[in-house]
Design a protein around this motif. Sequence first.
Motif, PDB file in Angstrom:
ATOM      1  N   VAL A   8      27.946  45.091  73.618  1.00  0.00           N
ATOM      2  CA  VAL A   8      28.795  45.264  74.807  1.00  0.00           C
ATOM      3  C   VAL A   8      28.043  46.081  75.865  1.00  0.00           C
ATOM      4  CG1 VAL A   8      30.883  46.418  75.668  1.00  0.00           C
ATOM      5  CG2 VAL A   8      31.007  44.988  73.619  1.00  0.00           C
ATOM      6  N   ILE A  51      31.855  38.454  79.667  1.00  0.00           N
ATOM      7  CA  ILE A  51      32.526  38.532  78.353  1.00  0.00           C
ATOM      8  C   ILE A  51      32.835  37.121  77.846  1.00  0.00           C
ATOM      9  CG2 ILE A  51      34.682  39.267  77.232  1.00  0.00           C
ATOM     10  CD1 ILE A  51      34.498  41.710  79.285  1.00  0.00           C
ATOM     11  N   GLU A  52      33.235  36.264  78.765  1.00  0.00           N
ATOM     12  CA  GLU A  52      33.531  34.895  78.370  1.00  0.00           C
ATOM     13  C   GLU A  52      32.263  34.175  77.890  1.00  0.00           C
ATOM     14  OE1 GLU A  52      36.121  32.996  81.166  1.00  0.00           O
ATOM     15  OE2 GLU A  52      35.703  31.022  80.307  1.00  0.00           O
ATOM     16  N   PHE A  55      30.709  36.472  74.614  1.00  0.00           N
ATOM     17  CA  PHE A  55      31.509  36.631  73.394  1.00  0.00           C
ATOM     18  C   PHE A  55      32.558  35.536  73.211  1.00  0.00           C
ATOM     19  CE2 PHE A  55      30.080  40.925  74.599  1.00  0.00           C
ATOM     20  CZ  PHE A  55      29.390  41.261  73.451  1.00  0.00           C
ATOM     21  N   VAL A  57      35.242  35.151  74.778  1.00  0.00           N
ATOM     22  CA  VAL A  57      36.565  35.772  74.854  1.00  0.00           C
ATOM     23  C   VAL A  57      37.049  35.695  76.292  1.00  0.00           C
ATOM     24  CG1 VAL A  57      37.805  37.971  74.715  1.00  0.00           C
ATOM     25  CG2 VAL A  57      36.212  37.323  72.899  1.00  0.00           C
ATOM     26  N   THR A  76      35.221  47.157  73.504  1.00  0.00           N
ATOM     27  CA  THR A  76      34.719  46.695  72.206  1.00  0.00           C
ATOM     28  C   THR A  76      35.876  46.295  71.290  1.00  0.00           C
ATOM     29  OG1 THR A  76      32.861  48.212  72.446  1.00  0.00           O
ATOM     30  CG2 THR A  76      33.220  47.300  70.255  1.00  0.00           C
ATOM     31  N   ILE A  79      37.357  42.946  72.446  1.00  0.00           N
ATOM     32  CA  ILE A  79      36.520  41.797  72.083  1.00  0.00           C
ATOM     33  C   ILE A  79      36.604  41.521  70.582  1.00  0.00           C
ATOM     34  CG2 ILE A  79      34.122  40.977  71.947  1.00  0.00           C
ATOM     35  CD1 ILE A  79      33.673  42.476  74.649  1.00  0.00           C
ATOM     36  N   LYS A  82      39.841  39.719  69.847  1.00  0.00           N
ATOM     37  CA  LYS A  82      40.022  38.367  70.391  1.00  0.00           C
ATOM     38  C   LYS A  82      38.932  37.387  69.998  1.00  0.00           C
ATOM     39  CE  LYS A  82      43.538  39.400  73.129  1.00  0.00           C
ATOM     40  NZ  LYS A  82      44.199  38.999  74.337  1.00  0.00           N
ATOM     41  N   GLN A  83      37.815  37.920  69.518  1.00  0.00           N
ATOM     42  CA  GLN A  83      36.679  37.052  69.246  1.00  0.00           C
ATOM     43  C   GLN A  83      37.006  36.031  68.161  1.00  0.00           C
ATOM     44  OE1 GLN A  83      33.101  39.103  68.103  1.00  0.00           O
ATOM     45  NE2 GLN A  83      31.883  37.911  69.524  1.00  0.00           N
TER      46      GLN A  83
END
Lengths: 85, 139
Positions: A8, A51-52, A55, A57, A76, A79, A82-83
């Motif tokens: 991250v 992030i999209e 990861f 997400v 963190t 993520i 939701k990961q």
Amino acid sequence: MSDLKLRVKDMIIQRLKLEGMTPDQIEDGAPLFGEGLGLDSIDALELVLAIEQTFNVKIEDEASGMKAFRNVDSLTAFIAEKQPA
Amino acid sequence: MTDITDHLPHRYPFLLVDRILLREPGVRVVAEKLVSFSDPLLQGHFPGRPLVPGVLMVEMLAQAAAFLEAEPLVGKSIFMAQIQDARFKAPAGPGDRLELEVKPDATFGKLKRVAGTVRCEGREICTARIVLSMGEAAS
């Protein structure tokens, strides 16, 4: 530092071009916006994309985004939750 | 057909969209700007050698992006927040019919990022990503 937290921080440094900064220099609990890292709303948009892409997400709306963007710890955790497994 | 001056607050000499060719709000807009010798913005850029300034091509894309919004922007606060990866690949001048294509590529809060391409006779002459704030009530 957990592996995910390090990723991250690396993502933040690379995408927001925080040149010369290392992951150690970003405090886990320090605010990302305003005081602390001093990011702004344009950086927030860039982080949503990062992030999209990094990861996989999605940040659905501004409210959940701003909650996740409080600091590195909250991002963190967001993520990790939701990961996709 | 979309009435440009009903939707955009810009006016002469800074209204840089002449026609909307295709409009799917939130999905894609294709607009057109016709460049002419009598264009006031070319008078000083440059005398005897009129060229459309690159930054104005970015502005054209930003104005075209306003038509991605479903609601008219007249009376609203709109501004450009960031220009990313702008590339100017070929010049444009009098007689050129510039096709302006914009597609949204990210949204967060008030900010929207669009990917834009200016084409002339099928050739890409400018590409850029632009972050815009649109549609907030003017304060």
